[in-house]
Design a protein around this motif. Sequence first.
Motif, PDB file in Angstrom:
ATOM      1  N   THR A   1       0.847  -1.195   0.000  1.00  0.00           N
ATOM      2  CA  THR A   1       0.000   0.000   0.000  1.00  0.00           C
ATOM      3  C   THR A   1       0.882   1.244   0.000  1.00  0.00           C
ATOM      4  OG1 THR A   1      -0.107   0.067   2.429  1.00  0.00           O
ATOM      5  CG2 THR A   1      -1.867  -1.132   1.274  1.00  0.00           C
ATOM      6  N   VAL A   2       0.301   2.348  -0.416  1.00  0.00           N
ATOM      7  CA  VAL A   2       0.988   3.630  -0.367  1.00  0.00           C
ATOM      8  C   VAL A   2      -0.026   4.672   0.073  1.00  0.00           C
ATOM      9  CG1 VAL A   2       0.545   4.130  -2.823  1.00  0.00           C
ATOM     10  CG2 VAL A   2       2.449   5.237  -1.654  1.00  0.00           C
TER      11      VAL A   2
ATOM     12  N   SER B   1       4.752  13.605   3.333  1.00  0.00           N
ATOM     13  CA  SER B   1       5.546  12.412   3.044  1.00  0.00           C
ATOM     14  C   SER B   1       4.691  11.303   2.450  1.00  0.00           C
ATOM     15  CB  SER B   1       6.222  11.894   4.318  1.00  0.00           C
ATOM     16  OG  SER B   1       7.158  12.826   4.812  1.00  0.00           O
ATOM     17  N   MET B   2       5.326  10.471   1.667  1.00  0.00           N
ATOM     18  CA  MET B   2       4.691   9.278   1.134  1.00  0.00           C
ATOM     19  C   MET B   2       5.149   8.087   1.965  1.00  0.00           C
ATOM     20  SD  MET B   2       4.910   7.628  -2.690  1.00  0.00           S
ATOM     21  CE  MET B   2       6.431   6.718  -2.423  1.00  0.00           C
ATOM     22  N   VAL B   3       4.203   7.300   2.448  1.00  0.00           N
ATOM     23  CA  VAL B   3       4.523   6.111   3.242  1.00  0.00           C
ATOM     24  C   VAL B   3       4.164   4.875   2.428  1.00  0.00           C
ATOM     25  CG1 VAL B   3       4.007   4.804   5.331  1.00  0.00           C
ATOM     26  CG2 VAL B   3       4.212   7.300   5.433  1.00  0.00           C
TER      27      VAL B   3
ATOM     28  N   VAL C   1       0.804  11.128  -4.720  1.00  0.00           N
ATOM     29  CA  VAL C   1       0.457   9.828  -4.158  1.00  0.00           C
ATOM     30  C   VAL C   1      -0.867   9.312  -4.720  1.00  0.00           C
ATOM     31  CG1 VAL C   1      -0.125   8.618  -2.016  1.00  0.00           C
ATOM     32  CG2 VAL C   1       1.807  10.213  -2.067  1.00  0.00           C
ATOM     33  N   GLY C   2      -1.812  10.212  -4.933  1.00  0.00           N
ATOM     34  CA  GLY C   2      -3.110   9.799  -5.466  1.00  0.00           C
ATOM     35  C   GLY C   2      -3.054   9.269  -6.885  1.00  0.00           C
ATOM     36  N   GLN C   3      -1.938   9.481  -7.577  1.00  0.00           N
ATOM     37  CA  GLN C   3      -1.794   9.007  -8.952  1.00  0.00           C
ATOM     38  C   GLN C   3      -0.950   7.734  -9.060  1.00  0.00           C
ATOM     39  OE1 GLN C   3      -0.386  12.285 -11.406  1.00  0.00           O
ATOM     40  NE2 GLN C   3      -1.836  13.703 -10.469  1.00  0.00           N
TER      41      GLN C   3
ATOM     42  N   LYS D   1       3.643  20.331  -3.261  1.00  0.00           N
ATOM     43  CA  LYS D   1       3.076  21.046  -2.102  1.00  0.00           C
ATOM     44  C   LYS D   1       1.709  21.643  -2.447  1.00  0.00           C
ATOM     45  CE  LYS D   1       7.404  22.375   0.247  1.00  0.00           C
ATOM     46  NZ  LYS D   1       7.049  22.028   1.644  1.00  0.00           N
ATOM     47  N   MET D   2       1.605  22.246  -3.632  1.00  0.00           N
ATOM     48  CA  MET D   2       0.334  22.823  -4.048  1.00  0.00           C
ATOM     49  C   MET D   2      -0.721  21.736  -4.273  1.00  0.00           C
ATOM     50  SD  MET D   2       0.424  26.193  -4.192  1.00  0.00           S
ATOM     51  CE  MET D   2       1.238  25.987  -2.594  1.00  0.00           C
ATOM     52  N   GLN D   3      -0.283  20.610  -4.828  1.00  0.00           N
ATOM     53  CA  GLN D   3      -1.217  19.525  -5.102  1.00  0.00           C
ATOM     54  C   GLN D   3      -1.716  18.870  -3.818  1.00  0.00           C
ATOM     55  OE1 GLN D   3      -1.480  15.993  -5.306  1.00  0.00           O
ATOM     56  NE2 GLN D   3      -3.136  16.019  -6.817  1.00  0.00           N
TER      57      GLN D   3
END
Length: 302
Positions: free
Chosen positions: A69-70, A76-78, A144-146, A239-241
């Motif tokens: 999972t991500v 941060s991305m975990v 991360v959402g992509q 950061k903006m996203q």
Amino acid sequence: MAAVAVILIVIGVVFGVSRANSNASHTVETSTAASPGKSHNNGADDAGKDESDEEAKSCTALPDAILDTVKLSGESMVAKLELAAPSCKDARYEESDVRVTLKDDDGDVIAAAVYDFADKPITFASGEATVSLAFDINQYWRPVGQIDDDDVSVVWQSDAERDGNAAADVDGALGGANISNDDCEKYAQAALSTQLTHDKSDASDFYYTYTDQLSSKRFGMEIEGKSWTYTDIYRHFLKMQIKHPKALLIWAADYYNYTKHNHDADYYVILCGESFSDIKAAEAWCTRNGYGSADCIPVDLQ
């Protein structure tokens, strides 16, 4: 008679001394024979046990890793990884300077950092383990959402070079150190191109309606006290996203709004992605979100 008595006494003394010497000799021999044997056997057993235990405690095999999972945690991305290393059995993985790289199905790097498992070992059970790794905002190059979990491969490399100290742990996930600046620049530039392609279709919605421009930057631009790199530009987009999930990235030169007056339009532009019926509504959004007129500009792309 006295002579006989003396003879008997002498015989008795000699017999007693001889018996005592015989007993004393047997005791020393038994003690000497038994003690070294016992010491030798115990030493061998202990040494074998310690050596075996030590082998069971640590493992240096490179595991096979799969992204489970991500998620996004702050900026941060975990990533949670499933590991398999049959030779590790029930051992601990305690290697330092391990580079973990995530790639998409096209082979593009979407995250990379260098981790130290010496202080926080990975514990295997029957050759399997899970580990959560944090990639800070300088260490991943895809919103991360992509990221599609099923289309990501994991590369595990030992003896990697790091740039600086490790970032802080995030939500129990181990933080890592940066890779080289050159690699970061290369991956950021590629990520910007990928994002332009990804957002092009959504950007076409703003040919006849308004949205807000949040940033326009180009490589080497001298502003805000620095010369902007691809890493800076992509980090700013992330950061903006994160702050505005509908945010889009466009190349200004592709749109008439930026070229109609023959202005230089070689800029990466961040749009908020919200749609407004007129300029007044777009300006109101800027105000609600704490942006001044210099940082948030109503635009349409036609």
